[in-house]
Design an enzyme around this catalytic site. Structure first.
Site, PDB file in Angstrom:
ATOM      1  N   HIS A 157      11.410   9.507  -9.947  1.00 67.00           N
ATOM      2  CA  HIS A 157       9.992   9.758 -10.281  1.00 67.00           C
ATOM      3  C   HIS A 157       9.154   8.491 -10.055  1.00 67.00           C
ATOM      4  O   HIS A 157       8.103   8.347 -10.666  1.00 67.00           O
ATOM      5  CB  HIS A 157       9.826  10.230 -11.727  1.00 67.00           C
ATOM      6  CG  HIS A 157      10.810  11.276 -12.143  1.00 67.00           C
ATOM      7  ND1 HIS A 157      10.574  12.627 -12.010  1.00 67.00           N
ATOM      8  CD2 HIS A 157      12.066  11.170 -12.643  1.00 67.00           C
ATOM      9  CE1 HIS A 157      11.625  13.309 -12.447  1.00 67.00           C
ATOM     10  NE2 HIS A 157      12.554  12.446 -12.829  1.00 67.00           N
ATOM     11  N   SER A 278      -7.864  -6.947   8.205  1.00 65.17           N
ATOM     12  CA  SER A 278      -9.051  -6.142   7.916  1.00 65.17           C
ATOM     13  C   SER A 278     -10.252  -6.835   8.531  1.00 65.17           C
ATOM     14  O   SER A 278     -10.323  -8.061   8.575  1.00 65.17           O
ATOM     15  CB  SER A 278      -9.241  -6.003   6.409  1.00 65.17           C
ATOM     16  OG  SER A 278     -10.604  -5.752   6.104  1.00 65.17           O
ATOM     17  N   LYS A 284      -6.391  -9.620   3.914  1.00 70.83           N
ATOM     18  CA  LYS A 284      -5.532  -8.453   4.103  1.00 70.83           C
ATOM     19  C   LYS A 284      -4.484  -8.613   5.191  1.00 70.83           C
ATOM     20  O   LYS A 284      -4.724  -9.225   6.229  1.00 70.83           O
ATOM     21  CB  LYS A 284      -6.404  -7.255   4.473  1.00 70.83           C
ATOM     22  CG  LYS A 284      -7.219  -6.754   3.304  1.00 70.83           C
ATOM     23  CD  LYS A 284      -6.385  -5.907   2.399  1.00 70.83           C
ATOM     24  CE  LYS A 284      -7.113  -4.601   2.143  1.00 70.83           C
ATOM     25  NZ  LYS A 284      -6.283  -3.689   1.390  1.00 70.83           N
ATOM     26  N   GLU A 291       2.445   2.932   8.084  1.00 64.53           N
ATOM     27  CA  GLU A 291       1.547   4.056   7.785  1.00 64.53           C
ATOM     28  C   GLU A 291       1.503   5.044   8.947  1.00 64.53           C
ATOM     29  O   GLU A 291       1.456   6.256   8.759  1.00 64.53           O
ATOM     30  CB  GLU A 291       0.147   3.537   7.476  1.00 64.53           C
ATOM     31  CG  GLU A 291       0.093   2.723   6.193  1.00 64.53           C
ATOM     32  CD  GLU A 291      -1.250   2.004   6.042  1.00 64.53           C
ATOM     33  OE1 GLU A 291      -2.124   2.559   5.370  1.00 64.53           O
ATOM     34  OE2 GLU A 291      -1.410   0.908   6.600  1.00 64.53           O
TER      35      GLU A 291
END
Ligand code: ARG
Length: 459
Positions: A157, A278, A284, A291
């Protein structure tokens, strides 16, 4: 003008819209090598069976070799008005060798031709995928071997559950990829029958030798039923099914990489090679490759769905619907091949932060199960009761804002008087992982054995 391959009963050519909806050369040119191989085997067999002259077969084979060279050199002109790869190759053959080209299509139809070409193509695609997956497994096994002792929280979980080793976690994915390879091998074995000679749907009256053609093309045998042979796309569906499951595995690993790279976790770092910055936030470093692997699984799953839906209502035998079988497969080959390569790149690029992983095991009373097991093993409590006692001890620690190992013996005995000093031996993370020596478990020594076993089974 009427079509040169079936113009006999056609007075005029197709409307431009008909041409646009019908044309497949834009994508099925990827079958060129397979189409040429199939035609060479067919022509050779026709001559061996005395169905065409040996001299014609020779010209056909030479012409086809020349076309293969033209395609390789990029000098071949693919024509949309010739619809598909089969007619493009045959039309060029006619330009090159004249009349004998017209004999190639004896005892053959585009229906068995395309089924054969496509099987050959998917067979190669399966072999490519397996090679890519083997490389990814190899990268993961190497990394696992360096981290058989690196402890991290195992989750259920996504809540801290029990400590595991990073090597053990990686080997979980090695098993998944191993099953993917197994599915690809299974699909390959079932695929490896040759449709050529089934002709349009009913077989042919010419005395062909289907076994010889099957053998020449590396198939195990000819397909057994001509109607099935030209109607069947199970091999493409199985390819896509295996690919979709594999893409889901890669997506799950990609998700973990994204989570592990997050500031809240920082379990791993990726270098500049597999991250992007970024345009607004200078600090970043984003795990875009992971992704995108996660996202691209959608294309593969979509391709499987798409082809299942194309096939679901088709009567026997061939329908033009089946021309829509190729793009999902090509798309999947491109996408999944890239995702596997990206994943192997990331696995080789990433640096685990063992200190952060260990620190994360401090959260969540991660050795509570070890305590419960101790109560069973040493005090003879039934597991259900041990679970209850441990729950009360966890509650106590929570109230005190302490870790389990930080409670005093008196604290523990306030819940269960028979607990003694020895219990502290099982409350540490290292003791916990070291104790999980059951086959397939996470103990470092067990994971070292699992690394060798994985090498033997997969590499
Ligand atoms: N381009 C067609 C395909 O990909 C080849 C087979 C055409 N057969 C036919 N009967 N129209 O399916």
């Amino acid at each position: 003008a009427a079509n040169q391959l079936w113009g006999g009963r056609f007075a005029s050519g197709p409307s431009s819209i008909m041409e646009r909806i019908n044309v497949s050369i834009g994508f099925d040119k990827r079958l060129a090598a397979q189409d040429i191989a199939g035609s060479k085997a067919h022509a050779t067999m026709l001559a061996n069976q005395g169905i065409i002259q040996a001299s014609d077969a020779e010209k056909i084979v030479e012409g086809l070799d020349r076309i293969a060279q033209e395609i390789a050199a990029g000098s071949f002109t693919f024509k949309t008005e010739l619809e598909d790869i089969h007619m493009n190759v045959e039309a060029r053959l006619a330009e090159l060798i004249g009349e004998p080209a017209g004999r190639l299509h004896t005892a053959r139809s585009r229906n068995d031709q395309v089924a054969t070409d496509f099987r050959l193509w998917v067979r190669d695609a399966l072999d490519r995928l397996e090679a890519g997956l083997t490389d990814l497994q190899s990268a993961m096994i190497d990394l696992a071997e360096r981290h058989t002792d690196t402890v991290m929280p195992g989750f259920t979980h996504l809540q801290t559950a029990q400590p595991v080793t990073f090597g053990h976690h990686l080997l979980a994915y090695v098993e998944m990829l191993g099953r993917d390879r197994g599915r690809m091998r299974d699909a390959r074995a079932r695929l490896n029958e040759c449709p050529l000679g089934s002709a349009a749907l009913a077989g042919t009256s010419f005395p062909i030798d289907r076994h010889a053609v099957a053998q020449a093309l590396g198939f195990d045998r000819p397909t057994a039923n001509s109607l099935d042979a030209v109607s069947d796309r199970d091999f493409a569906l199985e390819y896509l099914g295996a690919a979709a499951i594999c893409a889901v595995h890669l997506s799950r690993l990609a998700e973990e990489i994204v989570v592990w790279c997050s500031d809240a976790f920082r379990f791993i770092r990726l270098t500049d090679a597999f991250t992007t910055g970024s345009s607004i936030m200078p600090q970043k470093k984003n795990p875009d490759a992971a992704e995108l692997v996660r996202a691209k699984s959608g294309r593969v799953i979509g391709s499987l769905n798409g082809l299942l839906i194309v096939m679901k209502g088709l009567p026997l035998a061939y329908s033009k619907d089946m021309q829509e079988d190729k793009e999902p497969v090509f798309e999947t080959d491109d996408t999944l091949g890239l995702c596997i390569a990206a994943m192997a790149g990331m696995v080789r690029d990433l640096t685990p932060d063992a200190a952060r992983m260990r620190a994360a095991t401090e959260a969540g009373f991660i050795t509570a199960t070890d305590l419960a097991d101790w109560l069973v093993r040493v005090l003879g409590l039934p597991f259900r009761q041990a679970h209850h006692v441990t729950g009360r001890i966890v509650k106590l620690a929570e109230d005190r804002n302490a870790k389990l190992a930080e409670l005093s013996l008196a604290d523990l005995q306030s819940v269960e008087p028979r607990i003694n000093q020895a219990v502290f031996d099982v409350l540490t993370v290292d003791a916990s992982v070291a104790s999980r020596t059951s086959f397939g478990g996470t103990a470092p020594e067990t994971v070292r054995a699992a690394v060798s076993s994985a090498r033997e089974r997969f590499l």
